[in-house]
Write a protein that holds these residues in place. Structure first.
Motif, PDB file in Angstrom:
ATOM      1  N   LEU B 173       0.819  -1.211   0.000  1.00  0.00           N
ATOM      2  CA  LEU B 173       0.000   0.000   0.000  1.00  0.00           C
ATOM      3  C   LEU B 173       0.856   1.267   0.000  1.00  0.00           C
ATOM      4  O   LEU B 173       0.329   2.362  -0.222  1.00  0.00           O
ATOM      5  CB  LEU B 173      -0.941  -0.011   1.212  1.00  0.00           C
ATOM      6  N   CYS B 174       2.155   1.149   0.235  1.00  0.00           N
ATOM      7  CA  CYS B 174       3.029   2.319   0.190  1.00  0.00           C
ATOM      8  C   CYS B 174       3.475   2.628  -1.232  1.00  0.00           C
ATOM      9  O   CYS B 174       4.201   3.598  -1.458  1.00  0.00           O
ATOM     10  CB  CYS B 174       4.262   2.105   1.071  1.00  0.00           C
ATOM     11  N   ASP B 175       3.057   1.824  -2.207  1.00  0.00           N
ATOM     12  CA  ASP B 175       3.419   2.032  -3.603  1.00  0.00           C
ATOM     13  C   ASP B 175       2.658   3.249  -4.142  1.00  0.00           C
ATOM     14  O   ASP B 175       1.423   3.207  -4.231  1.00  0.00           O
ATOM     15  CB  ASP B 175       3.053   0.756  -4.381  1.00  0.00           C
ATOM     16  N   PRO B 176       3.350   4.327  -4.493  1.00  0.00           N
ATOM     17  CA  PRO B 176       2.642   5.539  -4.939  1.00  0.00           C
ATOM     18  C   PRO B 176       1.798   5.295  -6.184  1.00  0.00           C
ATOM     19  O   PRO B 176       0.750   5.925  -6.356  1.00  0.00           O
ATOM     20  CB  PRO B 176       3.758   6.536  -5.228  1.00  0.00           C
ATOM     21  N   GLY B 177       2.265   4.362  -7.046  1.00  0.00           N
ATOM     22  CA  GLY B 177       1.496   4.075  -8.264  1.00  0.00           C
ATOM     23  C   GLY B 177       0.123   3.526  -7.942  1.00  0.00           C
ATOM     24  O   GLY B 177      -0.875   3.909  -8.556  1.00  0.00           O
ATOM     25  N   ARG B 178       0.069   2.653  -6.947  1.00  0.00           N
ATOM     26  CA  ARG B 178      -1.230   2.071  -6.571  1.00  0.00           C
ATOM     27  C   ARG B 178      -2.173   3.130  -6.019  1.00  0.00           C
ATOM     28  O   ARG B 178      -3.359   3.134  -6.316  1.00  0.00           O
ATOM     29  CB  ARG B 178      -1.027   0.974  -5.530  1.00  0.00           C
ATOM     30  N   LEU B 179      -1.614   4.021  -5.190  1.00  0.00           N
ATOM     31  CA  LEU B 179      -2.468   5.074  -4.638  1.00  0.00           C
ATOM     32  C   LEU B 179      -2.950   5.999  -5.753  1.00  0.00           C
ATOM     33  O   LEU B 179      -4.099   6.450  -5.737  1.00  0.00           O
ATOM     34  CB  LEU B 179      -1.715   5.874  -3.564  1.00  0.00           C
ATOM     35  N   ARG B 180      -2.064   6.239  -6.734  1.00  0.00           N
ATOM     36  CA  ARG B 180      -2.464   7.109  -7.839  1.00  0.00           C
ATOM     37  C   ARG B 180      -3.646   6.505  -8.596  1.00  0.00           C
ATOM     38  O   ARG B 180      -4.588   7.204  -8.965  1.00  0.00           O
ATOM     39  CB  ARG B 180      -1.277   7.315  -8.774  1.00  0.00           C
ATOM     40  N   VAL B 181      -3.599   5.180  -8.818  1.00  0.00           N
ATOM     41  CA  VAL B 181      -4.685   4.502  -9.527  1.00  0.00           C
ATOM     42  C   VAL B 181      -5.974   4.574  -8.702  1.00  0.00           C
ATOM     43  O   VAL B 181      -7.059   4.820  -9.232  1.00  0.00           O
ATOM     44  CB  VAL B 181      -4.286   3.041  -9.831  1.00  0.00           C
ATOM     45  N   ALA B 182      -5.858   4.391  -7.364  1.00  0.00           N
ATOM     46  CA  ALA B 182      -7.039   4.502  -6.504  1.00  0.00           C
ATOM     47  C   ALA B 182      -7.583   5.931  -6.541  1.00  0.00           C
ATOM     48  O   ALA B 182      -8.801   6.144  -6.524  1.00  0.00           O
ATOM     49  CB  ALA B 182      -6.683   4.106  -5.076  1.00  0.00           C
ATOM     50  N   GLY B 183      -6.662   6.905  -6.605  1.00  0.00           N
ATOM     51  CA  GLY B 183      -7.077   8.308  -6.656  1.00  0.00           C
ATOM     52  C   GLY B 183      -7.886   8.607  -7.909  1.00  0.00           C
ATOM     53  O   GLY B 183      -8.831   9.394  -7.865  1.00  0.00           O
ATOM     54  N   LEU B 184      -7.527   7.962  -9.029  1.00  0.00           N
ATOM     55  CA  LEU B 184      -8.283   8.173 -10.270  1.00  0.00           C
ATOM     56  C   LEU B 184      -9.757   7.842 -10.052  1.00  0.00           C
ATOM     57  O   LEU B 184     -10.646   8.553 -10.526  1.00  0.00           O
ATOM     58  CB  LEU B 184      -7.724   7.294 -11.388  1.00  0.00           C
ATOM     59  N   TYR B 185     -10.008   6.748  -9.328  1.00  0.00           N
ATOM     60  CA  TYR B 185     -11.386   6.335  -9.056  1.00  0.00           C
ATOM     61  C   TYR B 185     -12.106   7.417  -8.254  1.00  0.00           C
ATOM     62  O   TYR B 185     -13.241   7.797  -8.557  1.00  0.00           O
ATOM     63  CB  TYR B 185     -11.377   5.001  -8.304  1.00  0.00           C
ATOM     64  N   TRP B 186     -11.440   7.950  -7.224  1.00  0.00           N
ATOM     65  CA  TRP B 186     -12.052   8.983  -6.384  1.00  0.00           C
ATOM     66  C   TRP B 186     -12.419  10.212  -7.220  1.00  0.00           C
ATOM     67  O   TRP B 186     -13.520  10.758  -7.110  1.00  0.00           O
ATOM     68  CB  TRP B 186     -11.092   9.379  -5.254  1.00  0.00           C
ATOM     69  N   HIS B 187     -11.481  10.632  -8.073  1.00  0.00           N
ATOM     70  CA  HIS B 187     -11.728  11.834  -8.876  1.00  0.00           C
ATOM     71  C   HIS B 187     -12.849  11.594  -9.892  1.00  0.00           C
ATOM     72  O   HIS B 187     -13.605  12.511 -10.206  1.00  0.00           O
ATOM     73  CB  HIS B 187     -10.451  12.270  -9.591  1.00  0.00           C
ATOM     74  N   PHE B 188     -12.954  10.347 -10.387  1.00  0.00           N
ATOM     75  CA  PHE B 188     -14.042  10.031 -11.313  1.00  0.00           C
ATOM     76  C   PHE B 188     -15.391  10.185 -10.605  1.00  0.00           C
ATOM     77  O   PHE B 188     -16.329  10.779 -11.140  1.00  0.00           O
ATOM     78  CB  PHE B 188     -13.889   8.602 -11.845  1.00  0.00           C
ATOM     79  N   VAL B 189     -15.481   9.642  -9.383  1.00  0.00           N
ATOM     80  CA  VAL B 189     -16.736   9.730  -8.631  1.00  0.00           C
ATOM     81  C   VAL B 189     -17.082  11.193  -8.365  1.00  0.00           C
ATOM     82  O   VAL B 189     -18.241  11.604  -8.454  1.00  0.00           O
ATOM     83  CB  VAL B 189     -16.633   8.913  -7.328  1.00  0.00           C
ATOM     84  N   ASP B 190     -16.057  11.999  -8.084  1.00  0.00           N
ATOM     85  CA  ASP B 190     -16.250  13.433  -7.897  1.00  0.00           C
ATOM     86  C   ASP B 190     -16.773  14.068  -9.186  1.00  0.00           C
ATOM     87  O   ASP B 190     -17.699  14.875  -9.164  1.00  0.00           O
ATOM     88  CB  ASP B 190     -14.911  14.059  -7.474  1.00  0.00           C
ATOM     89  N   SER B 191     -16.184  13.681 -10.337  1.00  0.00           N
ATOM     90  CA  SER B 191     -16.596  14.261 -11.623  1.00  0.00           C
ATOM     91  C   SER B 191     -18.056  13.953 -11.925  1.00  0.00           C
ATOM     92  O   SER B 191     -18.770  14.801 -12.467  1.00  0.00           O
ATOM     93  CB  SER B 191     -15.725  13.714 -12.757  1.00  0.00           C
ATOM     94  N   ILE B 192     -18.502  12.742 -11.582  1.00  0.00           N
ATOM     95  CA  ILE B 192     -19.911  12.397 -11.805  1.00  0.00           C
ATOM     96  C   ILE B 192     -20.801  13.367 -11.021  1.00  0.00           C
ATOM     97  O   ILE B 192     -21.789  13.894 -11.532  1.00  0.00           O
ATOM     98  CB  ILE B 192     -20.189  10.939 -11.376  1.00  0.00           C
ATOM     99  N   TRP B 193     -20.435  13.650  -9.759  1.00  0.00           N
ATOM    100  CA  TRP B 193     -21.252  14.564  -8.960  1.00  0.00           C
ATOM    101  C   TRP B 193     -21.215  15.983  -9.524  1.00  0.00           C
ATOM    102  O   TRP B 193     -22.233  16.690  -9.501  1.00  0.00           O
ATOM    103  CB  TRP B 193     -20.805  14.573  -7.494  1.00  0.00           C
ATOM    104  N   ILE B 194     -20.060  16.412 -10.034  1.00  0.00           N
ATOM    105  CA  ILE B 194     -19.950  17.750 -10.635  1.00  0.00           C
ATOM    106  C   ILE B 194     -20.996  17.897 -11.736  1.00  0.00           C
ATOM    107  O   ILE B 194     -21.588  18.960 -11.910  1.00  0.00           O
ATOM    108  CB  ILE B 194     -18.526  17.977 -11.193  1.00  0.00           C
TER     109      ILE B 194
END
Lengths: 110, 207
Positions: B173-194
């Protein structure tokens, strides 16, 4: 990116997003007719663009990722357009699979 | 020297594959929301007055606050990803906790709003003077905000797993690449609400 520069950049994008949120909410109360919808959609597109470009790092991403994102939007608009040709034209030319009992003028189903 | 002459290290390729995989997944998610958007587009054209009247009954204050909460959460998520990439393993979990807390605040506010809508009879088949267009609007309102809330719930879980994993120095879980990929999902969910905010809360406010 090193140091604290990214904090400042993300804060800047966040403030810009909040300003756009205020703008879209305020503009919705100004009577502009159909332009209200246009303005709301344009501001939503700008906000999603900011999120995609900076938070989702599409701005400095591979061309491959940008193509993947663009293809998703393009496919969705193609599907919406094709579906619209059916729904928007139903009153002009009813679908051929509607049975005679549906199309008959005296039918209570209409 | 051309780019081909210097092959990328294996880790960089793995990150590229994972990022592309997430983008393709997000594309399928967009297709999943597509029929709901189409239903709205059709109703907006076929029952424009009913849609405007129904949209005016939603709680624009709570909707606006929730939009701000979600936009702020996205900024925190972006900071958490960038912080881990810059090697700040102490800051990143706190930023992820803030992200998850804002996500939970969103769900809480949405819950209050649902209760309020329910008491006002604003649901399909509720005890109001909603006509067929208004009922279609509220069917779409619950479907869109409900599916969005489900996505956000999953995103909160992912953010919390990363927050505790990074704090406990779990290598996976300390792999920055993995967190970046998880972050993409969060931003997508945010974009849907926008996109949902103007079509559900702001339509017909000036009329």
């Amino acid at each position: 990116m090193n140091g604290r520069r990214f904090y400042r950049r993300n804060l800047g994008v966040g403030i810009l997003l909040m300003l756009l949120l205020a703008a879209t909410t305020a503009s919705a109360y100004v009577p502009m007719g159909a332009w209200n919808t246009v303005v709301n959609f344009a501001i939503a597109a700008a906000k999603i663009g900011l999120v995609a470009a900076f938070f989702m790092h599409l701005l400095d991403a591979d061309a491959l990722l940008r193509i993947a994102a663009a293809v998703a939007l393009l496919m969705l608009s193609i599907f919406l357009t094709l579906a619209s040709t059916d729904y928007l034209a139903r009153r002009i030319s009813p679908a051929p699979w509607q049975g005679p009992h549906v199309l008959r003028p005296s039918s209570p189903a209409r | 020297m051309s780019a081909e002459a210097r092959p990328l290290p294996a880790e960089a390729w793995a990150l590229r594959r994972a990022t592309l995989g997430m983008w393709v997944f997000l594309a399928t998610e967009l297709m999943f929301f597509g029929p709901l958007f189409f239903g709205y587009w059709y109703g907006r054209l076929a029952f424009v007055d009913a849609f405007f009247a129904a949209s005016r009954q939603t709680d624009v204050l709570l909707g606006g606050i929730n939009t701000a909460v979600l936009l702020a959460s996205s900024a925190f998520m972006a900071c958490a990803v960038d912080a881990l990439e810059a090697g700040k393993r102490r800051a990143s979990p706190w930023l992820l906790l803030a992200t998850a807390a804002l996500g939970l605040a969103f769900l809480g506010i949405k819950g209050v709003e649902y209760l309020d809508d329910f008491h006002k009879g604003l649901y399909p088949g509720g005890d109001t003077r909603l006509d067929s267009g208004g009922r279609l609007f509220f069917l779409l309102y619950y479907a869109m905000t409900g599916v969005h809330a489900l996505h956000l719930f999953i995103g909160i879980g992912v953010a919390l797993v990363f927050a505790f994993g990074i704090a406990r120095r779990r290598p996976a879980l300390c792999d920055p690449g993995r967190l970046r990929v998880a972050g993409l999902y969060w931003h997508f969910v945010d974009s849907i609400w926008i996109f949902l905010y103007p079509i559900l809360y702001l339509a017909g406010r000036s009329g």
